[in-house]
Design an enzyme around this catalytic site. Structure first.
Site, PDB file in Angstrom:
ATOM      1  N   HIS A 135       0.778  -1.103  -0.174  1.00  0.00           N
ATOM      2  CA  HIS A 135      -0.053  -0.113  -0.127  1.00  0.00           C
ATOM      3  C   HIS A 135       0.815   1.189  -0.140  1.00  0.00           C
ATOM      4  O   HIS A 135       1.976   1.304   0.537  1.00  0.00           O
ATOM      5  CB  HIS A 135      -0.711  -0.021   1.205  1.00  0.00           C
ATOM      6  N   ASP A 212       3.410  -4.375   7.942  1.00  0.00           N
ATOM      7  CA  ASP A 212       2.159  -3.578   7.741  1.00  0.00           C
ATOM      8  C   ASP A 212       0.865  -4.494   7.992  1.00  0.00           C
ATOM      9  O   ASP A 212       0.622  -5.261   7.053  1.00  0.00           O
ATOM     10  CB  ASP A 212       2.161  -2.665   6.526  1.00  0.00           C
ATOM     11  N   GLN A 215      -4.161  -5.114   7.000  1.00  0.00           N
ATOM     12  CA  GLN A 215      -5.251  -5.735   6.325  1.00  0.00           C
ATOM     13  C   GLN A 215      -5.224  -7.245   7.049  1.00  0.00           C
ATOM     14  O   GLN A 215      -6.188  -8.155   6.571  1.00  0.00           O
ATOM     15  CB  GLN A 215      -4.992  -5.965   4.749  1.00  0.00           C
ATOM     16  N   LYS A 238     -10.186  -0.604  10.593  1.00  0.00           N
ATOM     17  CA  LYS A 238     -10.423  -1.861   9.442  1.00  0.00           C
ATOM     18  C   LYS A 238     -10.721  -2.987  10.437  1.00  0.00           C
ATOM     19  O   LYS A 238     -10.982  -4.084   9.912  1.00  0.00           O
ATOM     20  CB  LYS A 238      -8.954  -2.075   8.972  1.00  0.00           C
ATOM     21  N   CYS A 376      -4.788   2.640  -3.629  1.00  0.00           N
ATOM     22  CA  CYS A 376      -3.564   2.996  -3.131  1.00  0.00           C
ATOM     23  C   CYS A 376      -2.483   1.968  -3.159  1.00  0.00           C
ATOM     24  O   CYS A 376      -1.683   1.933  -2.236  1.00  0.00           O
ATOM     25  CB  CYS A 376      -3.985   3.415  -1.723  1.00  0.00           C
TER      26      CYS A 376
HETATM   27  N1  7TS Z   1      -1.400  -0.418   4.627  1.00  0.00           N
HETATM   28  C1  7TS Z   1      -2.502  -1.162   4.247  1.00  0.00           C
HETATM   29  C2  7TS Z   1      -2.220  -2.811   3.726  1.00  0.00           C
HETATM   30  C3  7TS Z   1      -3.652  -0.758   3.819  1.00  0.00           C
HETATM   31  O1  7TS Z   1      -4.706  -1.511   3.335  1.00  0.00           O
HETATM   32  C4  7TS Z   1      -3.997   0.601   4.173  1.00  0.00           C
HETATM   33  C5  7TS Z   1      -5.255   1.170   4.203  1.00  0.00           C
HETATM   34  C6  7TS Z   1      -3.082   1.265   5.103  1.00  0.00           C
HETATM   35  C7  7TS Z   1      -1.918   0.731   5.146  1.00  0.00           C
HETATM   36  C8  7TS Z   1      -3.426   2.647   5.458  1.00  0.00           C
HETATM   37  O2  7TS Z   1      -4.233   2.625   6.610  1.00  0.00           O
HETATM   38  P1  7TS Z   1      -4.903   3.865   7.161  1.00  0.00           P
HETATM   39  O3  7TS Z   1      -5.679   3.361   8.261  1.00  0.00           O
HETATM   40  O4  7TS Z   1      -3.445   4.594   8.047  1.00  0.00           O
HETATM   41  O5  7TS Z   1      -5.302   4.805   6.044  1.00  0.00           O
HETATM   42  N2  7TS Z   1      -5.950   0.572   2.874  1.00  0.00           N
HETATM   43  C9  7TS Z   1      -7.097   1.178   2.438  1.00  0.00           C
HETATM   44  C10 7TS Z   1      -7.786   0.410   1.201  1.00  0.00           C
HETATM   45  O6  7TS Z   1      -7.475  -0.605   0.833  1.00  0.00           O
HETATM   46  N3  7TS Z   1      -8.834   1.172   0.765  1.00  0.00           N
HETATM   47  O7  7TS Z   1      -8.913   2.385   1.661  1.00  0.00           O
HETATM   48  C11 7TS Z   1      -7.732   2.124   2.545  1.00  0.00           C
END
Ligand code: 7TS
Length: 418
Positions: A135, A212, A215, A238, A376
């Site tokens: 990501h 990371d 997910q 999430k 992303c």
């Molecule tokens: N890493 C992964 C694997 C992600 O899926 C996401 C967000 C992030 C980092 C960033 O997370 P945040 O909570 O700091 O924004 N993924 C997604 C997505 O798949 N669609 O919208 C956000």
């Protein structure tokens, strides 16, 4: 959550989990005149009443600032906030609460490590190693550090099923690598990386590892002690908690040696103009008034997940993913992206020549929420030479009917473009 949870037989687990759908008010509404089928959980999951009510009760009764009041409300707020830290420690099997830094999410957690851990340790001739699956949150912070230090970003390739080429990755783990940052589960393709093996190889070569886990935490039991990683980042929203919350797990000795990420209130023991001393862990990394209500809500989400049981969630979702994959494959003209051997409940796809944004808009008219675009994860799209995909991502509260609704909506879209 209770780490001693009992795994139910699959059929019982499925029945129990089906009942859980009632706990999520947002799922029980009509969108564009149709019942909502919410299949955008990888972007953000819905919250159960247990979380919503916990936050509302906190706001109604207990709110005050944390760590700085002798009065009753401040003590209650501090207890609730710190209680969530303990739950999160237990949730990921960390050794100590000092290792749980509360952040605004995965993005902040990774930036913290980039700036406080890697930046002081990297220079020209050094490398930071990631993979093509990442990501943007696990790419751009490293690019920034590379610009700041002169280090080089190196990227391990993936194959056409969306799996990291492990042989290449291991070959790229050379002695000049200052950090290996790798996703646990790909948000765009659902691939589950063998992070235990990857971490073991990296540690053998003294390469620090950040995982990371954005997910992963909604779908599977994560144990950082078993994984052996140095850092693990994830987001509250999430995993059925509120937005603006997240965690950086860091090995205590490493966090101890790192400089603060931001300066301000709460992260200090004493401030003098000639010398300021920083607070102990984990507060050294938590400057300013935090998202107290959010963190309290995240604690409720952790409790909730513990009641449902991560093992039950995993088993149920694997069955639902298999059903979705089969139903989607049956559609004439569909192309599935992300067909790894080990996958979490995410499926990316394209249908005929229909642009994913058009497809996403049409299925939304039928009440089906999916994400369209590059998710992303532009390098993943570049690997497949496509601008983006439609992505259906499941949570444990989804069911076969949601998948059927998606398939019906796609068939209707196909007919429109025929
Ligand atoms: N890493 C992964 C694997 C992600 O899926 C996401 C967000 C992030 C980092 C960033 O997370 P945040 O909570 O700091 O924004 N993924 C997604 C997505 O798949 N669609 O919208 C956000």
């Amino acid at each position: 959550m209770s780490r001693a949870e009992v795994q139910l037989p699959v059929a019982d687990a499925a029945a129990k989990i089906a009942e859980r759908r009632a706990d999520f008010p947002a799922l029980h509404q009509e969108v564009n005149g149709c019942p909502l089928a919410y299949l955008d959980n990888a972007a953000s999951a819905q919250q159960p009443l247990a979380v919503i009510d916990t936050i509302a009760n906190y706001q109604r009764r207990d709110h005050a600032n944390v760590h700085r009041g002798v009065h009753t409300l401040s003590q209650r707020a501090t207890e609730a906030y710190e209680g969530s830290r303990d739950k999160l420690r237990d949730f990921i099997g960390a050794q100590s609460r000092s290792e749980i830094v509360l952040t605004s999410g995965t993005t902040e957690s990774i930036n913290l490590v980039a700036q406080s851990f890697v930046r002081p340790r990297a220079g020209a001739g050094d490398k930071i190693l990631i993979t093509y699956l990442e990501h943007h949150a696990n790419i751009v912070p490293w690019q920034i550090v590379c610009e700041q230090t002169g280090a080089e970003l190196t990227v391990a390739p993936i194959d056409d099923r969306g799996q990291v080429d492990l042989e290449r990755l291991y070959a790229m783990m050379t002695e000049d690598v200052r950090m290996l940052a790798v996703g646990h589960v790909s948000n765009a393709l659902g691939t589950i990386n063998p992070v235990e093996d990857i971490t073991a190889v990296a540690r053998d070569r003294d390469i620090p590892v950040l995982i990371d886990g954005a997910q992963a935490t909604p779908h599977m039991q994560v144990d950082v002690s078993d994984l052996g990683c140095d850092f693990y980042a994830f987001s509250g929203h999430k995993m059925f908690g509120p937005t603006g919350t997240g965690v950086l797990y860091g090995r205590e000795a490493l966090l101890e040696a790192m400089p603060p990420y931001q300066g301000g209130g709460d992260m200090i023991l004493e401030v003098r103009f000639d010398k300021t001393t920083y607070n102990e862990l984990p507060y050294k990394f938590e400057a300013g008034t935090p998202n107290i209500a959010g963190v309290v809500g995240l604690g409720a989400a952790v409790d909730y997940l513990g009641e449902v049981g991560m093992e039950n969630i995993g088993a149920y979702e694997q069955e639902l993913l298999a059903y979705m994959t089969r139903r989607l494959s049956e559609i004439d003209g569909i192309r599935l992206y992300g067909t790894a051997e080990r996958k979490a409940s995410v499926q990316s796809f394209l249908l005929d020549d229909i642009h994913p944004h058009d497809l996403g808009t049409i299925v939304d008219h039928k009440g089906v929420a999916v994400r369209s675009g590059h998710h992303c994860a532009m390098p993943v799209m570049q690997h497949f030479c496509i601008p983006g995909t439609l992505r259906a991502s499941l949570a444990f509260y989804n069911n076969h009917a949601d998948v059927d609704r998606l398939v019906e909506a796609l068939l209707a879209a196909k007919a429109l473009f025929a």
